[in-house]
Scaffold this motif. Structure first.
Motif, PDB file in Angstrom:
ATOM      1  N   UNK A   1       6.540  -6.268  -8.884  1.00 36.20           N
ATOM      2  CA  UNK A   1       7.362  -5.068  -9.013  1.00 36.20           C
ATOM      3  C   UNK A   1       6.580  -3.895  -9.596  1.00 36.20           C
ATOM      4  N   UNK A   2       5.494  -4.189 -10.306  1.00 34.58           N
ATOM      5  CA  UNK A   2       4.690  -3.110 -10.874  1.00 34.58           C
ATOM      6  C   UNK A   2       4.030  -2.263  -9.786  1.00 34.58           C
ATOM      7  N   UNK A   3       3.910  -2.837  -8.571  1.00 32.67           N
ATOM      8  CA  UNK A   3       3.265  -2.123  -7.475  1.00 32.67           C
ATOM      9  C   UNK A   3       4.225  -1.227  -6.701  1.00 32.67           C
ATOM     10  N   UNK A   4       5.536  -1.380  -6.925  1.00 30.48           N
ATOM     11  CA  UNK A   4       6.518  -0.633  -6.138  1.00 30.48           C
ATOM     12  C   UNK A   4       6.284   0.871  -6.181  1.00 30.48           C
TER      13      UNK A   4
ATOM     14  N   UNK B   1       5.332   3.061  -2.807  1.00 32.08           N
ATOM     15  CA  UNK B   1       6.129   4.217  -2.381  1.00 32.08           C
ATOM     16  C   UNK B   1       5.268   5.472  -2.285  1.00 32.08           C
ATOM     17  N   UNK B   2       4.357   5.629  -3.230  1.00 36.63           N
ATOM     18  CA  UNK B   2       3.471   6.794  -3.221  1.00 36.63           C
ATOM     19  C   UNK B   2       2.535   6.773  -2.017  1.00 36.63           C
ATOM     20  N   UNK B   3       1.985   5.601  -1.717  1.00 41.24           N
ATOM     21  CA  UNK B   3       1.097   5.463  -0.558  1.00 41.24           C
ATOM     22  C   UNK B   3       1.853   5.778   0.728  1.00 41.24           C
TER      23      UNK B   3
ATOM     24  N   UNK C   1      -4.093  -1.636   3.310  1.00 37.91           N
ATOM     25  CA  UNK C   1      -5.432  -1.570   2.735  1.00 37.91           C
ATOM     26  C   UNK C   1      -5.406  -1.014   1.324  1.00 37.91           C
ATOM     27  N   UNK C   2      -4.725   0.107   1.143  1.00 38.10           N
ATOM     28  CA  UNK C   2      -4.659   0.723  -0.181  1.00 38.10           C
ATOM     29  C   UNK C   2      -3.811  -0.098  -1.146  1.00 38.10           C
TER      30      UNK C   2
ATOM     31  N   UNK D   1       9.609  -1.041   2.235  1.00 36.84           N
ATOM     32  CA  UNK D   1       9.399   0.344   1.800  1.00 36.84           C
ATOM     33  C   UNK D   1       9.052   1.248   2.974  1.00 36.84           C
ATOM     34  N   UNK D   2       8.245   0.757   3.894  1.00 38.06           N
ATOM     35  CA  UNK D   2       7.666   1.620   4.923  1.00 38.06           C
ATOM     36  C   UNK D   2       8.616   1.932   6.073  1.00 38.06           C
TER      37      UNK D   2
END
Length: 419
Positions: free
Chosen positions: A140-143, A147-149, A176-177, A381-382
């Motif tokens: 969840x820390x990557x959410x 979203x920013x990516x 990738x990012x 997300x995407x």
């Protein structure tokens, strides 16, 4: 972003030339593809996003088929869902050990490491270390960063003139990012990281080139591991070092990191592109994904089942004689599971209202993809963000550049109109 954009230009060509039969060609050579009979390539082919009719017809007659290959090994293809689960889950009867693959084809190169080619107890030990880092709570820390990516890529698409290549501008950079964030790859190294991610799949360049990319990738991962040993960061590698220290050596850590790269880059990129393609051809599914938050999760699962971008699982090798379906498998035989056929057995077509979320897109049993939840997070997300930003999004070409034969199915270019 200009630097990343220039790197992605080169990535597209590399990823587009991804070859079929990775596990055979990587050991024998690219010219071996011409020696394979058409029947051996059937599980690696598609008609658009669908498995070819010959593969589905094979499933109607039997769930297990002998595959003719000219390399002195006995290979079986499993297409039935029940039989697939048996092979994928029975680690007592089947081995994933990489050395068995090398022995079968008469050549043993450097092991790629990771979980896919390991048996217990090594597989169990390494997976226990890795699994807590891939729970929804930990991921969840990557959410916010995901979203920013996604937003950055949508901004780039909006600013681009004319038809936009969804593969190059959206599907490739997002996973990738994201993996860079997960592993803790330094920003200064991210161009190199993306190049390695794509180059290792360039099997038409020859087995030596592909194996060279694997070796370079592992060497690079070892460099990161050595840096993290000195000063552990907050990424996956640093976390494993802090929590497990001497219980895992540098080679194992590099193999695990490389497995995350190979398992999470091309697969998620292919899902993002092919899933968008399916949604753009289904008005009801597209509307549900765009407008109904509650529908996003089930729709993602149905896309995963229907597309099954990883067409076949890692080969398994029989530890002893046994029967699968109606076929006798001998000790040492290689067994390949067609995930695409097994996932289509009960529901052949895309059904955006399908209630069941069960599928084999991430594998099954002890070797089920440890990064499944991360892939789901990226897709959830995407897709909605893409359709909400571009309500008039539509395909710019009638015919698409689908991969002809590959372990991971995909589309090499997907031009869309955003306005």
């Amino acid at each position: 972003m200009a630097t990343l954009a220039s790197v992605r230009e080169g990535l597209v060509e590399w990823v587009a030339r991804r070859a079929a039969t990775r596990w055979i060609m990587g050991k024998i050579g690219s010219r071996a593809l011409s020696l394979l009979p058409d029947r051996a390539l059937v599980p690696l082919k598609r008609d658009g996003v669908d498995p070819v009719e010959e593969l589905m017809r094979m499933g109607e007659s039997s769930a297990v088929h002998r595959v003719p290959v000219p390399f002195g090994i006995r290979v079986w293809l499993v297409t039935g869902e029940t039989e697939a689960k048996k092979v994928l889950s029975d680690t007592g009867a089947f081995s994933n050990d990489y050395t068995r693959l090398g022995a079968a084809v008469g050549r043993l190169e450097q092991s790629p490491g990771g979980l896919g080619f390991a048996d217990a107890p090594d597989h169990t030990r390494l997976r226990r270390m890795l699994t807590p880092e891939f729970t929804m709570r930990r991921l969840s820390r990557l959410v916010p960063r995901i979203d920013e990516i996604v937003t950055q890529r949508l901004d780039a698409m909006e600013a681009a003139p004319g038809p936009v290549d969804l593969v190059k501008e959206f599907a490739l950079p997002i996973p990738s990012l994201t993996i860079c964030e997960l592993l803790g790859v330094p920003y200064a190294d991210r161009d190199r990281f993306q190049q390695l991610a794509a180059a290792r799949f360039d099997l038409f360049g020859g087995a030596g080139q592909a194996l060279g990319a694997i070796s370079e990738s592992l060497e690079y991962m070892r460099e990161i591991v050595e840096r993290e040993r000195r000063s552990p960061g907050d990424g996956l590698i640093g976390t494993l070092i802090r929590q497990h220290g001497d219980a895992v050596d540098d080679a194992e850590l590099a193999g695990l990191a490389d497995g995350v790269l190979t398992g999470g880059f091309d697969t998620t990129a292919s899902m993002l592109a092919l899933g968008a393609y399916v949604l753009l051809r289904d008005d009801e599914a597209r509307a549900s994904m765009r407008d109904d938050d509650a529908a996003v999760g089930p729709l993602v699962e149905e896309l995963l089942r229907h597309l099954s971008v990883v067409q076949v699982a890692f080969p398994r090798f029989a530890r002893h004689p046994l029967t699968v379906g109606d076929q006798r498998i001998e000790e040492g035989d290689a067994v390949v599971v067609s995930l695409s056929a097994a996932n289509r057995e009960s529901t052949p077509h895309f059904d955006h209202a399908r209630k069941s979320s069960a599928h084999l897109a991430f594998g099954y049993g002890a070797h089920r993809c440890v990064g499944a939840e991360l892939g789901r997070m990226e897709l959830r997300a995407a897709y909605p963000a893409l359709l909400r930003r571009f309500p008039n999004l539509r395909l710019a070409e009638d015919r698409q550049a689908f991969r002809a034969a590959s372990i991971v199915h995909g589309v090499d270019r997907l031009l869309v109109h955003t306005r």
